[in-house]
Scaffold this motif. Structure first.
Motif, mmCIF file in Angstrom:
data_model
loop_
_atom_site.group_PDB
_atom_site.id
_atom_site.type_symbol
_atom_site.label_atom_id
_atom_site.label_comp_id
_atom_site.label_asym_id
_atom_site.label_seq_id
_atom_site.Cartn_x
_atom_site.Cartn_y
_atom_site.Cartn_z
ATOM 1 N N VAL A 1 0.751 -1.883 0.318
ATOM 2 C CA VAL A 1 -0.074 0.324 -0.453
ATOM 3 C C VAL A 1 0.795 1.233 0.038
ATOM 4 O O VAL A 1 1.346 1.353 0.763
ATOM 5 C CB VAL A 1 -0.976 0.085 0.985
ATOM 6 N N ILE A 2 0.984 2.168 -0.923
ATOM 7 C CA ILE A 2 1.463 3.448 -0.936
ATOM 8 C C ILE A 2 1.072 4.381 -0.176
ATOM 9 O O ILE A 2 0.564 4.719 0.143
ATOM 10 C CB ILE A 2 1.293 4.333 -2.490
ATOM 11 N N ASN A 3 2.381 4.852 1.141
ATOM 12 C CA ASN A 3 1.744 5.968 1.892
ATOM 13 C C ASN A 3 1.693 6.978 1.270
ATOM 14 O O ASN A 3 1.671 7.900 1.869
ATOM 15 C CB ASN A 3 3.005 5.229 3.137
ATOM 16 N N ASN A 4 3.097 7.258 0.429
ATOM 17 C CA ASN A 4 3.601 8.339 -0.038
ATOM 18 C C ASN A 4 2.661 8.460 -1.139
ATOM 19 O O ASN A 4 2.194 8.812 -2.173
ATOM 20 C CB ASN A 4 4.490 8.413 -1.187
ATOM 21 N N SER A 5 1.723 9.827 -1.373
ATOM 22 C CA SER A 5 0.280 9.699 -1.590
ATOM 23 C C SER A 5 -0.107 10.674 -2.874
ATOM 24 O O SER A 5 -0.248 10.743 -3.328
ATOM 25 C CB SER A 5 -0.923 10.555 0.041
ATOM 26 N N THR A 6 1.615 11.344 -2.870
ATOM 27 C CA THR A 6 2.039 11.907 -4.657
ATOM 28 C C THR A 6 1.551 10.709 -5.280
ATOM 29 O O THR A 6 1.772 10.740 -6.326
ATOM 30 C CB THR A 6 3.375 12.704 -4.684
ATOM 31 N N ASP A 7 1.920 9.379 -5.209
ATOM 32 C CA ASP A 7 1.925 8.131 -5.978
ATOM 33 C C ASP A 7 0.817 6.785 -5.667
ATOM 34 O O ASP A 7 0.533 6.258 -6.032
ATOM 35 C CB ASP A 7 3.758 7.492 -5.323
ATOM 36 N N VAL A 8 -0.288 7.716 -4.722
ATOM 37 C CA VAL A 8 -1.099 6.934 -4.559
ATOM 38 C C VAL A 8 -1.932 7.094 -5.721
ATOM 39 O O VAL A 8 -2.397 8.563 -6.334
ATOM 40 C CB VAL A 8 -2.402 7.598 -3.568
ATOM 41 N N LYS A 9 -3.001 5.474 -6.406
ATOM 42 C CA LYS A 9 -3.735 5.802 -7.567
ATOM 43 C C LYS A 9 -5.134 4.785 -6.630
ATOM 44 O O LYS A 9 -4.706 3.901 -5.752
ATOM 45 C CB LYS A 9 -3.433 5.085 -8.975
ATOM 46 N N ILE A 10 -6.743 5.517 -7.027
ATOM 47 C CA ILE A 10 -7.543 3.871 -6.672
ATOM 48 C C ILE A 10 -8.156 4.125 -7.798
ATOM 49 O O ILE A 10 -7.662 4.170 -8.761
ATOM 50 C CB ILE A 10 -8.187 5.371 -5.593
ATOM 51 N N LYS A 11 -8.986 3.020 -7.625
ATOM 52 C CA LYS A 11 -9.784 2.318 -8.671
ATOM 53 C C LYS A 11 -11.485 2.329 -8.781
ATOM 54 O O LYS A 11 -11.445 2.470 -7.653
ATOM 55 C CB LYS A 11 -9.403 1.081 -9.358
ATOM 56 N N GLU B 1 -10.946 1.262 -4.607
ATOM 57 C CA GLU B 1 -10.360 0.651 -3.801
ATOM 58 C C GLU B 1 -9.072 1.360 -3.993
ATOM 59 O O GLU B 1 -8.732 2.005 -5.280
ATOM 60 C CB GLU B 1 -10.137 -0.383 -4.138
ATOM 61 N N GLN B 2 -8.054 1.390 -3.221
ATOM 62 C CA GLN B 2 -6.253 1.922 -3.637
ATOM 63 C C GLN B 2 -6.243 0.583 -4.068
ATOM 64 O O GLN B 2 -5.871 -0.274 -4.224
ATOM 65 C CB GLN B 2 -5.719 1.902 -2.541
ATOM 66 N N VAL B 3 -5.255 1.774 -5.616
ATOM 67 C CA VAL B 3 -4.966 0.584 -6.335
ATOM 68 C C VAL B 3 -3.352 -0.308 -5.392
ATOM 69 O O VAL B 3 -2.550 0.543 -5.511
ATOM 70 C CB VAL B 3 -3.822 0.947 -7.600
ATOM 71 N N LEU B 4 -2.591 -1.552 -5.366
ATOM 72 C CA LEU B 4 -2.036 -1.512 -4.699
ATOM 73 C C LEU B 4 -0.852 -1.980 -6.195
ATOM 74 O O LEU B 4 -1.411 -2.321 -6.819
ATOM 75 C CB LEU B 4 -2.526 -3.103 -4.219
ATOM 76 N N VAL B 5 0.366 -2.403 -4.966
ATOM 77 C CA VAL B 5 1.936 -1.698 -6.091
ATOM 78 C C VAL B 5 2.548 -3.668 -5.991
ATOM 79 O O VAL B 5 2.386 -3.583 -4.975
ATOM 80 C CB VAL B 5 2.867 -0.834 -5.710
ATOM 81 N N ASP B 6 2.392 -3.365 -7.097
ATOM 82 C CA ASP B 6 2.743 -5.152 -6.649
ATOM 83 C C ASP B 6 4.334 -5.347 -7.054
ATOM 84 O O ASP B 6 5.643 -4.599 -7.700
ATOM 85 C CB ASP B 6 3.028 -6.176 -8.425
ATOM 86 N N GLU B 7 5.528 -5.849 -5.521
ATOM 87 C CA GLU B 7 6.343 -5.560 -5.357
ATOM 88 C C GLU B 7 7.319 -5.763 -6.114
ATOM 89 O O GLU B 7 8.102 -5.490 -6.175
ATOM 90 C CB GLU B 7 6.625 -6.158 -3.742
ATOM 91 N N ASN B 8 6.882 -7.188 -7.135
ATOM 92 C CA ASN B 8 8.270 -7.881 -7.694
ATOM 93 C C ASN B 8 8.090 -6.963 -9.118
ATOM 94 O O ASN B 8 8.755 -7.578 -10.132
ATOM 95 C CB ASN B 8 7.832 -9.357 -8.191
ATOM 96 N N HIS B 9 7.175 -5.803 -9.497
ATOM 97 C CA HIS B 9 7.393 -5.621 -10.388
ATOM 98 C C HIS B 9 7.610 -4.054 -10.431
ATOM 99 O O HIS B 9 7.144 -3.544 -11.387
ATOM 100 C CB HIS B 9 5.754 -5.838 -11.335
ATOM 101 N N SER B 10 7.997 -3.538 -9.002
ATOM 102 C CA SER B 10 7.616 -1.902 -9.243
ATOM 103 C C SER B 10 9.497 -1.565 -9.271
ATOM 104 O O SER B 10 10.067 -2.151 -9.241
ATOM 105 C CB SER B 10 7.165 -1.536 -8.176
#
Length: 163
Positions: free
Chosen positions: A34-44, A154-163
Motif C-alpha cells: 500500500v503506497i503511503n506517499n500520497s503523491t504516488d497514490v492511485k485508486i480504482k 479501492e486503493q491500487v496496490l503496487v506489486d512489489e515484484n514489478h515496481s
C-alpha cells in the motif's frame, strides 16, 4: 583506541540496519504494498464490469478519503454534468482552497453537501469544491451511465515484484 573503534563500528551497524529495515518496511498485503506517499497514490473505481483509475492529489482532503478505502457508494447523475454520491462522514478540508474550476475527469469533494463529485462535462468555478484527483482515462464510460449505480472504490496496490 580499539574499544572506541568497536563502539563506533557497532553504532554504525545499528544505524545502518535501522535505516535499511525502515526503508524496507511498510504496509503489505499479500506481496503487494500500500503506497503511503500520497503523491504516488492511485485508486480504482469499479462499476458495471468497468474499472477507472484515478491519480490522487496530495492534500489533506485526499489523504482523509484514502484512509476510508475500500468503500462502496451509490452514485447518481447531477445536472447532466457530474456523478455524485453522499459520504456518510465529511472529509477534512484543512488547507483546502475556497473552491476550484473543475475539469472533465476531476474526482472531487463538495464540502457544503459532504459528497463526492466526478465531473464528466465542463463546469465553472464552485465554492467549496476540493479536487481529490483526476481520472486517467475512460471518463466516457462513467458519463454514459444513466440512473443510480454502485461504485466500489479501492486503493491500487503496487506489486512489489514489478515496481
Amino acid at each position: 583506541m580499539r574499544k572506541r573503534l568497536s563502539l563506533s563500528l557497532a553504532l554504525f551497524l545499528i544505524l545502518f540496519l535501522t535505516f535499511t529495515l525502515t526503508a524496507c518496511g511498510g504496509n503489505t498485503n499479500g506481496g503487494k504494498t500500500v503506497i503511503n506517499n500520497s503523491t504516488d497514490v492511485k485508486i480504482k473505481l469499479i462499476f458495471n464490469n468497468e474499472e477507472l483509475t484515478v491519480k490522487m492529489d496530495d492534500n489533506p482532503t485526499s489523504r482523509d478519503f484514502i484512509k476510508r478505502l475500500p468503500i462502496t457508494l451509490t452514485f447518481e447523475d447531477y445536472a447532466g454534468t457530474e456523478k455524485i454520491s453522499r459520504l456518510e462522514k465529511r472529509l477534512s478540508t484543512e488547507s483546502a482552497p475556497s473552491g476550484i474550476d473543475p475539469s472533465v475527469g476531476d474526482f472531487t469533494y463538495y464540502s457544503p453537501w459532504g459528497n463526492l463529485a466526478i465531473f464528466y462535462k465542463d463546469f465553472g468555478y464552485a465554492n467549496g469544491l476540493v479536487r481529490l484527483g483526476h481520472i486517467e482515462s475512460g471518463i466516457e464510460k462513467l458519463a454514459k451511465i444513466s440512473g443510480n449505480f454502485t461504485v466500489t472504490i479501492e486503493q491500487v496496490l503496487v506489486d512489489e515484484n514489478h515496481s
